[in-house]
Design an enzyme around this catalytic site. Structure first.
Site, PDB file in Angstrom:
ATOM      1  N   ALA A  21       0.837  -1.210   0.000  1.00 23.54           N
ATOM      2  CA  ALA A  21       0.000   0.000   0.000  1.00 23.54           C
ATOM      3  C   ALA A  21       0.869   1.256   0.000  1.00 23.54           C
ATOM      4  O   ALA A  21       1.885   1.316  -0.676  1.00 23.54           O
ATOM      5  CB  ALA A  21      -0.975  -0.041   1.170  1.00 23.54           C
ATOM      6  N   SER A  22       0.497   2.253   0.776  1.00 22.56           N
ATOM      7  CA  SER A  22       1.226   3.519   0.757  1.00 22.56           C
ATOM      8  C   SER A  22       2.541   3.484   1.525  1.00 22.56           C
ATOM      9  O   SER A  22       3.268   4.474   1.539  1.00 22.56           O
ATOM     10  CB  SER A  22       0.337   4.654   1.263  1.00 22.56           C
ATOM     11  OG  SER A  22      -0.593   4.986   0.254  1.00 22.56           O
ATOM     12  N   ASN A  23       2.874   2.339   2.119  1.00 24.58           N
ATOM     13  CA  ASN A  23       4.234   2.207   2.653  1.00 24.58           C
ATOM     14  C   ASN A  23       5.244   2.327   1.519  1.00 24.58           C
ATOM     15  O   ASN A  23       6.414   2.621   1.747  1.00 24.58           O
ATOM     16  CB  ASN A  23       4.414   0.859   3.362  1.00 24.58           C
ATOM     17  CG  ASN A  23       3.622   0.798   4.639  1.00 24.58           C
ATOM     18  OD1 ASN A  23       3.726   1.662   5.494  1.00 24.58           O
ATOM     19  ND2 ASN A  23       2.802  -0.225   4.760  1.00 24.58           N
ATOM     20  N   TYR A 115      -2.569  14.943  -1.587  1.00 24.03           N
ATOM     21  CA  TYR A 115      -1.946  13.613  -1.601  1.00 24.03           C
ATOM     22  C   TYR A 115      -2.003  13.005  -3.000  1.00 24.03           C
ATOM     23  O   TYR A 115      -3.068  12.895  -3.592  1.00 24.03           O
ATOM     24  CB  TYR A 115      -2.696  12.724  -0.613  1.00 24.03           C
ATOM     25  CG  TYR A 115      -2.087  11.375  -0.342  1.00 24.03           C
ATOM     26  CD1 TYR A 115      -1.197  11.205   0.701  1.00 24.03           C
ATOM     27  CD2 TYR A 115      -2.422  10.265  -1.114  1.00 24.03           C
ATOM     28  CE1 TYR A 115      -0.650   9.952   0.989  1.00 24.03           C
ATOM     29  CE2 TYR A 115      -1.885   9.015  -0.854  1.00 24.03           C
ATOM     30  CZ  TYR A 115      -1.000   8.870   0.203  1.00 24.03           C
ATOM     31  OH  TYR A 115      -0.458   7.635   0.471  1.00 24.03           O
TER      32      TYR A 115
END
Length: 197
Positions: A21-23, A115
């Site tokens: 994911a956004s990691n 974002y």
């Protein structure tokens, strides 16, 4: 730690795999930092120096956009702007970035936070161009392997060979996404899962 699946109730362990994911954004920023340390780029390099095709809504913004801007979510695009360009599609990473030129800004350049998944994708393409590796290979080589993260990966598509493994119990320890809907904790079915880049 919770459960891998709301269907099987199989518990999460310290070996359970989750989608990145956004990691991926933290890994991308750290990858760029490695390249800065190696002298291969500077934080204030113009994006077009490394990705000549990079184009946004304005010629000025396209020319002035820096590596730092990619990471700061200050493009002038609204939060999640352009996500439908990549979400659930088969477009290549480069094609997704090329299509960003059609997005309209919601505020001025460097004026407000918005974002952006697409601009981090562009940052990952810079990692590829300068390293000679795919973004996925660079992350594995520079982070996963040195840290002993032997089963970690960068895409849920890497789990394709173990499709249905969560329910069959026959393969890897993989968490299935689930979320609360109308007060119930429901698992997202296979057809509802988006393509994760």
């Amino acid at each position: 730690y919770g459960v891998c699946s709301t269907v099987t109730q199989k518990p999460v362990t310290d070996s359970t795999l989750f989608a990145i994911a956004s990691n991926s954004k933290a890994f991308t920023a750290a990858a760029l930092a490695i390249l800065v340390d190696r002298g291969q780029l500077a934080w204030d390099d113009k994006v077009r120096k490394h990705l000549p095709y990079f184009t946004l809504y304005s010629p000025y913004v396209s020319e002035e956009f820096t590596i730092r801007d990619l990471l700061c979510h200050r493009s002038g695009l609204d939060t999640f702007s352009g996500d439908l360009i990549w979400y659930g599609t088969t477009h290549s990473r480069e094609e997704i970035v090329r299509r960003a030129r059609f997005l309209s800004p919601s505020f001025g350049f460097r004026e407000q936070y918005g974002y952006s998944n697409i601009l981090y994708l562009a940052a990952g393409l810079i990692v590829e161009r300068l390293s000679g590796m795919t973004w996925d290979q660079f992350i594995a080589e520079n982070f996963f392997r040195p840290l002993g993260m032997t089963t970690s990966n960068t895409s849920v598509s890497d789990y394709a060979t173990v499709k249905g493994a969560i329910h069959s119990g026959k393969s890897k320890d993989i968490a299935s996404p689930h979320n609360e809907v109308n007060g119930k904790n429901l698992e997202i079915t296979e057809r509802e899962k988006p393509l994760v880049l």
